[in-house]
Design an enzyme around this catalytic site. Structure first.
Site, mmCIF file in Angstrom:
data_model
loop_
_atom_site.group_PDB
_atom_site.id
_atom_site.type_symbol
_atom_site.label_atom_id
_atom_site.label_comp_id
_atom_site.label_asym_id
_atom_site.label_seq_id
_atom_site.Cartn_x
_atom_site.Cartn_y
_atom_site.Cartn_z
ATOM 1 C CD1 TRP A 1 -6.283 60.913 60.058
ATOM 2 C CD2 TRP A 1 -4.529 61.877 59.102
ATOM 3 N NE1 TRP A 1 -5.689 61.718 61.002
ATOM 4 C CE2 TRP A 1 -4.611 62.328 60.441
ATOM 5 C CE3 TRP A 1 -3.495 62.353 58.285
ATOM 6 C CZ2 TRP A 1 -3.699 63.232 60.984
ATOM 7 C CZ3 TRP A 1 -2.597 63.246 58.846
ATOM 8 C CH2 TRP A 1 -2.701 63.682 60.176
ATOM 9 C CD GLU B 1 -8.284 63.955 65.872
ATOM 10 O OE1 GLU B 1 -8.611 63.577 67.014
ATOM 11 O OE2 GLU B 1 -7.685 63.219 65.064
ATOM 12 C CE LYS C 1 -5.999 64.339 69.939
ATOM 13 N NZ LYS C 1 -7.157 63.534 69.490
ATOM 14 C CD GLN C 2 -3.650 65.094 65.591
ATOM 15 O OE1 GLN C 2 -4.378 64.777 66.514
ATOM 16 N NE2 GLN C 2 -3.530 64.377 64.488
#
Length: 798
Positions: A361, A488, A592-593
């Site tokens: 993505w 994630e 995580k992000q």
């Protein structure tokens, strides 16, 4: 790497002034050349030493089984790995029978330069052989933007200190031995020798090899031809065998008398065409390259890049390294996409086999936004690849018991390749990311043919997925359960905010385009009742919010989870995914992000300014940036919420991800999305550019809210919008808007409507940033430049 003394900071090139074997694999990635169809890593011409040999063709892969301890319904059965195809870069050199291997003898000088304006990698070296003879080696190589199948090299060798006999071996080599890297899940799966020989040929100065992959049954051909210039003693012979086709040129040289070899290489592949058809294809391509000649290829390359930079360049004053980094980034983003022509854009481009060469993505959410505003023709191509994989996506949806299409989390040819369910199949947001890229492209370009064709198909089938995946509760609220958002470290969430908001945009866009093209919608069976159901789901979409904290929730209940013990996490335990079990990450508040932060970037009209500020502060303290996709998004929201010092530090991290090898895996290829993110941080961050959805039949329009950090004195960039070319030039106190070409354009400057024409630029004052408490980051996870609490300076980046 760029902080290594071997690398210099220059505005339009990347220069390495000496060879360092310790970072050879990393340098091969940053010096890689590609056009989106053919990719060559920056390996040394002589083939060895090397870190990771690499020659790639977009879409060429080998299948391998995906083992499971216990089978489960819907698990993908095979994976796909981008393979190292026939290497056409190799030009071996022998000096008085001594192979030119820079690990032996004495390397007196070595320099490589990647020129962003010419698209050429140049190399010069002075080497003394073990036998005591010194030679000067120069080479230039390019992968053509204008002749899609073609790459070329000019290689010269000249003695320095006396007569010398040299032999130059120009090769096509298949099934090269590759190094193995253990213990990192981001590294490609090993595929052994994936190419099965079908044909080999060598005659006069022409070479050719044809192979077929064992499992994926893709036929790959490479051909080469040469122009040899040397003294009267120059001779050559050609020979071939199944995995090597070689031209050997020998000459007796004296100082001032070089041997010059121009090598033209062409590639082709197909999963359907016959062997004669594929070898005729590459023979024709290489003949065309020879006819054009090196000078012709070079001139066309420069002209192509001149057009690109006229629309894409970002000028930065105040930090020379950021200036270099953003041009490096844009050059590689272009290389990843320019001639992909209905193929995917892999996460590493064609610079290495990291992540198996898969597309994620990242493409639609990071890379395509940059290209939409700078090189939109490449975007249509990438989206047509998604459209071409619709049959596989429809099949996957049916397998999962869903309507419409379910696009893969990771893939090369459109089939799902993720063996890990939570971070793979459950990450349905890829559907909305694709839909968002479709809408962005249509709005910015006005491409009505694409909207009516591929765009409508993609929007309708992705909308159908959301309507079948989600459900209305007893109060009519629409929920999407059991999904993984961009973060994630959270999985199987209920109402991931990013997923819900992007799905809402997807549903509304699909309903709108179905109304505009009722005949095409009817062909897909999308009637008024279905469109009404999409609008209803969008209107009733759940938006998780914690009233007591005054922040939106990344997913329903996320703020009630136990907070990760950051204080007890040692620095060497990052990234967390390599040191802690996922089940522990999934049940804690650790990010995580960028996830909710990315939602605020993608859906700017949903949140108030105060909500953005509170949300950003809350999630910045939880985000460990174990993904290269995070820093650029955090830079944008930090700038928007007034934290310019923090935004500048995040910009540095995004821009230098590969030049500084911040994640220690640049050897496997570049992080194309993070490179695109450096543009995002400058243009949508410090430039404050947003696209606002028009209401009541009004067109979407661009807004700008520019502000610069203290370290930068000027940022200027150009964006394309509906056939117009708009240049935005930002200083410390004023911003200038200049329409370079096109009809008058209405934009917003800090909320004020401004009409820009080609007659004269418009200037406006830049208001000061709002004063807010500085957000905190997890201990030990501060971006570079914030550790001391000092404002990063231009000098600190040199």
């Amino acid at each position: 790497m760029i902080t290594h003394p071997s690398f210099t900071v220059e505005p339009w090139c990347l220069r390495e002034t000496e060879l360092n074997l310790d970072v050879l694999a990393q340098s091969e990635s940053v010096f890689a050349l590609s056009n989106g169809h053919v990719g060559w890593r920056g390996n040394l011409d002589e083939g060895e030493p090397h870190g990771l040999p690499g020659s790639y063709l977009n879409g060429v892969f080998e299948r391998h089984p995906l083992p499971y301890a216990e089978a489960g319904y819907g698990y993908p059965e095979s994976g796909q790995t981008m393979i190292n195809v026939t290497d056409g870069k190799v030009i071996r050199l022998l000096v008085d029978d001594h192979p030119c291997d820079l690990r032996y003898g004495r390397l007196l000088a070595h320099e490589r330069v990647l020129d962003f304006r010419s698209g050429v990698l140049s190399r010069t070296a002075r080497w003394t052989s073990p036998g005591g003879r010194t030679v000067r080696i120069t080479s230039r190589r390019l992968v053509s933007f204008t002749q899609r199948a073609v790459a070329a090299i000019v290689y010269e060798v000249e003695p320095v200190d006396g007569p010398t006999t040299v032999a130059v071996q120009s090769e096509l080599v298949a099934n090269e031995q590759l190094p193995r890297f253990e213990g990192d899940p981001r590294v490609a799966a090993a595929t052994g020798s994936p190419l099965v020989p079908e044909e080999h040929f060598a005659q006069d100065t022409r070479l050719r090899l044809v192979h077929c992959t064992d499992r994926s049954r893709l036929r790959v051909a490479a051909a080469a031809d040469h122009i040899v210039e040397g003294p009267g003693s120059t001779r050559w012979t050609a020979q071939s065998e199944p995995d090597v086709s070689r031209l050997t040129v020998t000459a007796d040289l004296v100082p001032g008398q070089p041997l010059r070899l121009v090598k033209f290489v062409a590639y082709g592949w197909s999963g359907e065409r016959s062997l004669p058809a594929v070898h005729d294809q590459v023979d024709g391509a290489v003949a065309g390259a020879v006819s054009t000649g090196w000078d012709g290829l070079l001139a066309a390359q420069r002209a192509y890049l001149d057009r690109f930079w006229a629309c894409a360049d970002v000028e930065v004053e105040g930090d020379a390294q950021i200036q270099q980094a953003v041009r490096f980034a844009l050059f590689h983003v272009l290389q990843a996409a320019a001639r992909g022509e209905n193929r995917a854009i892999p996460a590493k481009g064609l610079t290495g086999t990291g992540y198996d060469g898969h597309s994620f993505w990242d493409t639609e959410s990071y890379v395509l936004p940059v290209l939409t505003y700078t090189a939109p023709e490449t975007v249509a191509s990438a989206l047509r690849w998604r459209h071409r994989t619709l049959p596989a996506a429809r099949d996957r949806a049916r397998q999962l018991g869903l309507a419409g299409a379910t696009f893969p989390w990771r893939s090369i040819d459109g089939a799902e390749c993720s063996a890990y369910w939570p971070a793979g199949t459950a990450a349905f947001h890829v559907n909305a990311d694709i839909a968002g890229a479709v809408v962005r492209y249509i709005v910015v370009t006005g491409d009505e043919d694409f909207e009516r064709g591929e765009g409508l198909d993609l929007l309708v089938e992705t909308a159908r997925l959301w309507r079948s995946l989600g459900h209305h509760d007893a109060e009519g609220v629409f929920h999407i359960d059991g999904v993984t958002g961009p973060d994630e470290y959270s999985a199987f969430s209920r109402d991931n905010l990013y997923t819900n908001l992007m799905a809402r945009q997807n549903l509304v866009a699909a309903a709108d385009v179905a109304v505009r093209h009722p005949d095409r919608a009817a062909e897909l069976g999308a009637d008024e009742e279905e469109a009404a159901a999409w609008r209803d789901a969008a209107a009733r979409m759940a938006v998780p919010y914690n009233e007591s904290l005054g922040v939106h929730e990344q997913s329903a209940g996320f703020t009630s989870f136990q907070r990760w013990d950051f204080e007890a996490t040692p620095p060497e335990h990052y990234p967390l995914l390599l040191h802690y079990p996922y089940f522990d990450l999934y049940r804690k508040q650790v990010v995580k992000q960028a996830d909710l932060v990315l939602a605020m970037l993608e859906c700017p009209d949903i949140f108030t300014e105060e909500q953005k500020a509170r949300n950003f502060a809350y999630y910045d303290a939880l985000t460990v940036r174990d993904s290269s996709l995070s820093a650029c998004c955090q830079a944008v929201l930090a700038a928007e919420t007034g934290h310019l010092r923090l935004a500048y530090a995040y910009l540095g991290e995004a821009a230098l991800m590969d030049l500084d090898d911040l994640e220690h895996n640049t050897r496997d290829g570049l992080h194309i999305a993070s490179l695109a993110g450096s543009w995002m941080a400058l243009v949508t961050g410090f430039g404050g550019m947003r696209r606002h959805v028009g209401g009541a039949g009004q067109p979407d329009r661009l807004s700008f809210a520019p502000r610069l950090p203290e370290a930068l004195s000027r940022v200027a960039f150009t964006v394309l919008m509906r056939g117009r070319r708009l240049k935005v030039d930002i200083g410390r106190s004023r911003a200038r808007y200049q329409l370079v070409e096109g009809e008058p354009l209405e934009v917003l400057h800090h909320g004020e409507t401004v009409t820009v024409t080609t007659e004269a630029p418009v200037e406006r004052l830049v208001p000061p940033a709002p004063a807010r408490p500085e957000p905190q980051q997890p201990p030990g996870r501060h971006p570079e430049g914030l550790l001391t609490g000092e404002e990063p300076s231009a000098e600190s980046h040199e």
